[in-house]
Scaffold this motif. Structure first.
Motif, short mmCIF file in Angstrom:
data_model
loop_
_atom_site.label_atom_id
_atom_site.label_comp_id
_atom_site.label_asym_id
_atom_site.label_seq_id
_atom_site.Cartn_x
_atom_site.Cartn_y
_atom_site.Cartn_z
N GLN A 1 0.80 -1.21 0.00
CA GLN A 1 0.00 0.00 0.00
C GLN A 1 0.84 1.28 0.00
N LEU A 2 2.16 1.16 0.08
CA LEU A 2 3.01 2.34 0.23
C LEU A 2 2.85 3.33 -0.92
N GLU A 3 2.88 2.86 -2.15
CA GLU A 3 2.75 3.78 -3.28
C GLU A 3 1.41 4.50 -3.24
N ASP A 4 0.35 3.78 -2.92
CA ASP A 4 -0.97 4.39 -2.84
C ASP A 4 -0.99 5.50 -1.80
N ARG A 5 -0.33 5.31 -0.68
CA ARG A 5 -0.34 6.33 0.38
C ARG A 5 0.56 7.51 0.05
N LEU A 6 1.61 7.27 -0.69
CA LEU A 6 2.44 8.38 -1.13
C LEU A 6 1.71 9.26 -2.14
N VAL A 7 0.85 8.67 -2.94
CA VAL A 7 0.14 9.41 -3.99
C VAL A 7 -1.20 9.95 -3.50
N PHE A 8 -1.98 9.13 -2.82
CA PHE A 8 -3.35 9.50 -2.47
C PHE A 8 -3.55 9.84 -0.99
N GLY A 9 -2.55 9.63 -0.16
CA GLY A 9 -2.67 9.98 1.24
C GLY A 9 -3.54 9.00 2.02
N SER A 10 -4.03 9.47 3.17
CA SER A 10 -4.73 8.53 4.06
C SER A 10 -5.91 9.17 4.79
N TYR A 11 -6.63 10.08 4.11
CA TYR A 11 -7.91 10.49 4.70
C TYR A 11 -8.80 9.25 4.80
N PRO A 12 -9.59 9.13 5.86
CA PRO A 12 -10.35 7.89 6.07
C PRO A 12 -11.19 7.47 4.87
N GLU A 13 -11.89 8.40 4.25
CA GLU A 13 -12.74 8.03 3.12
C GLU A 13 -11.92 7.64 1.90
N VAL A 14 -10.75 8.28 1.72
CA VAL A 14 -9.88 7.93 0.59
C VAL A 14 -9.41 6.50 0.72
N VAL A 15 -8.99 6.11 1.93
CA VAL A 15 -8.49 4.76 2.16
C VAL A 15 -9.57 3.73 1.81
N VAL B 1 -9.58 6.57 -9.66
CA VAL B 1 -10.48 7.63 -10.14
C VAL B 1 -11.34 8.16 -9.00
N GLN B 2 -11.88 7.26 -8.19
CA GLN B 2 -12.69 7.68 -7.05
C GLN B 2 -11.86 8.50 -6.06
N LYS B 3 -10.64 8.08 -5.82
CA LYS B 3 -9.77 8.79 -4.88
C LYS B 3 -9.41 10.17 -5.39
N ILE B 4 -9.11 10.28 -6.68
CA ILE B 4 -8.78 11.58 -7.27
C ILE B 4 -9.98 12.52 -7.17
N ASP B 5 -11.16 12.03 -7.51
CA ASP B 5 -12.37 12.87 -7.44
C ASP B 5 -12.61 13.34 -6.01
N TYR B 6 -12.44 12.45 -5.05
CA TYR B 6 -12.67 12.82 -3.65
C TYR B 6 -11.69 13.90 -3.20
N LEU B 7 -10.42 13.72 -3.51
CA LEU B 7 -9.41 14.68 -3.07
C LEU B 7 -9.60 16.04 -3.73
N ARG B 8 -9.97 16.05 -4.99
CA ARG B 8 -10.24 17.33 -5.66
C ARG B 8 -11.41 18.05 -5.00
N GLU B 9 -12.45 17.30 -4.69
CA GLU B 9 -13.61 17.90 -4.03
C GLU B 9 -13.25 18.39 -2.64
#
Length: 382
Positions: free
Chosen positions: A152-166, A172-180
């Protein structure tokens, strides 16, 4: 999945303390979920209030023991979500906690502006404060084995670890959430409570900091790039820190002439927010900023665990004017620990000037093969 938060047991221990327990953290970091868990797992008589509700604000504005008595009834545990929205919340909480001996209050807030400032002086000796961050590896690891953590390391370096993101399944879902999250929530408290007139400049400043994450920042240069004064840059950075988006490291010195002390480095509490601001969600193989991502991730994770373990640690970076540097220094109980971050495992020598000036300090290189021990240290909770 609901992840057990590290601070939950410590909060539970204080639920009959007749004190105000303050939980602060940025929006969408899990404060409301944590409050629900507290409510569900206690046998105390509870009352839940939302500080952003106008009716709640009107009730609390009456500022009388009789009015509060009618509101509370037999309540033993009062839960107030988004308490910073309540006008003069510090005085409200003080009157309640001083007037009802069997009452404990848990108040959450998404900014440190009003909540910690207003509850500070009025509640001296009656307040217990916790910060809540995006999920730490300390918390994620409870549902993972070591192989899954590394996967999961690469995913956390790119998308972080907000509870809903995880919890989201696709990139695509993660990118949309973070942008919002960036566009709709993160700057809301600053714009609402501090009445920042130029929200565009604030966002541009945050984007510049994202591009310079891990690098020394010149407030004068940022001001020139944005067309605002140095003092405005400093005020905006302070506001961004108060809503838990970024945090600062200063330079360490023991008064040696060659050491840089006046510079600052700024980091993000979450890599996903940093990448949303750039914007760049490319995989690591396609990126030129792996070093910055790695450094930001490790320092943010270390800051989380130090906070959760209630360690009295002072953190700095170290650099000399002739270019010798170390990514992170920690000072605790008179001992100095130095850490250098490298994506690949390779031998790194301690800088000569540092070794000479601080011979009793420890030095460690943190890389992909040993990073888990750095961000999930084995020392016991205090």
């Amino acid at each position: 999945m609901i992840y057990p938060r590290t601070i939950f047991p410590a909060i539970q221990e204080q639920l009959q303390s007749n004190k105000v327990i303050v939980i602060t953290g940025t929006r969408r970091v899990g404060k409301t979920v944590l409050l629900r868990q507290i409510q569900e797992q206690t046998r105390l008589v509870t009352l839940w209030l939302n500080g952003e509700d106008f009716d709640v604000q009107a009730l609390l504005a009456q500022r009388s023991v009789a009015a509060y008595g009618r509101l509370l009834g037999d309540t033993e545990l009062l839960l107030i979500d988004e308490a910073q929205a309540v006008p003069e919340v510090g005085r409200v909480l003080k009157l309640m906690i001083d007037s009802f001996a069997k009452l404990t209050i848990v108040a959450t807030g998404s900014s440190a502006f009003d909540l910690t400032n207003q509850t500070g002086e009025p509640l001296t000796g009656r307040r217990i404060h916790f910060d809540l961050f995006p999920l730490a590896q300390l918390e994620l690891g409870r549902n993972e084995n070591s192989l899954q953590t590394r996967q999961q390391l690469e995913d956390r370096l790119v998308f972080g670890s907000y509870p809903e993101v995880v919890g989201l399944a696709t990139s695509v879902q993660k990118i949309d959430y973070l942008r919002e999250l960036v566009n709709s929530y993160l700057l809301k408290d600053i714009l609402m409570y501090e009445q920042v007139k130029n929200s565009a400049k604030l966002l541009q400043l945050l984007q510049l900091i994202a591009l310079q994450a891990g690098g020394e920042v010149s407030y004068d240069e940022l001001g020139r790039q944005l067309g605002i004064s140095k003092s405005t840059v400093e005020r905006y950075l302070d506001l961004l820190a108060k809503v838990f988006i970024i945090f600062r490291l200063g330079g360490y010195s023991n008064n040696l002439r060659k050491e840089v002390t006046k510079s600052s480095k700024w980091y993000f509490f979450d890599n996903g927010i940093r990448n949303a601001l750039i914007p760049n969600f490319s995989l690591l193989a396609q990126r030129q900023d792996i070093g910055a991502l790695w450094e930001n991730y490790l320092i943010a994770e270390r800051r989380k665990v130090n906070s959760y373990q209630r360690r009295a640690v002072e953190s700095y970076f170290w650099r000399t004017y002739d270019g010798q540097e170390i990514d992170l220094l920690e000072q605790e109980d008179g001992h100095l620990s130095a850490f250098e971050f490298k994506w690949q495992n390779r031998r790194v020598r301690v800088p000569g000037s540092f070794d000479k000036a601080y011979p009793n300090a420890t030095f460690e290189v943190v890389h992909q093969e040993n990073y888990v021990d750095f961000i999930v240290p084995s020392y016991p909770a205090s």
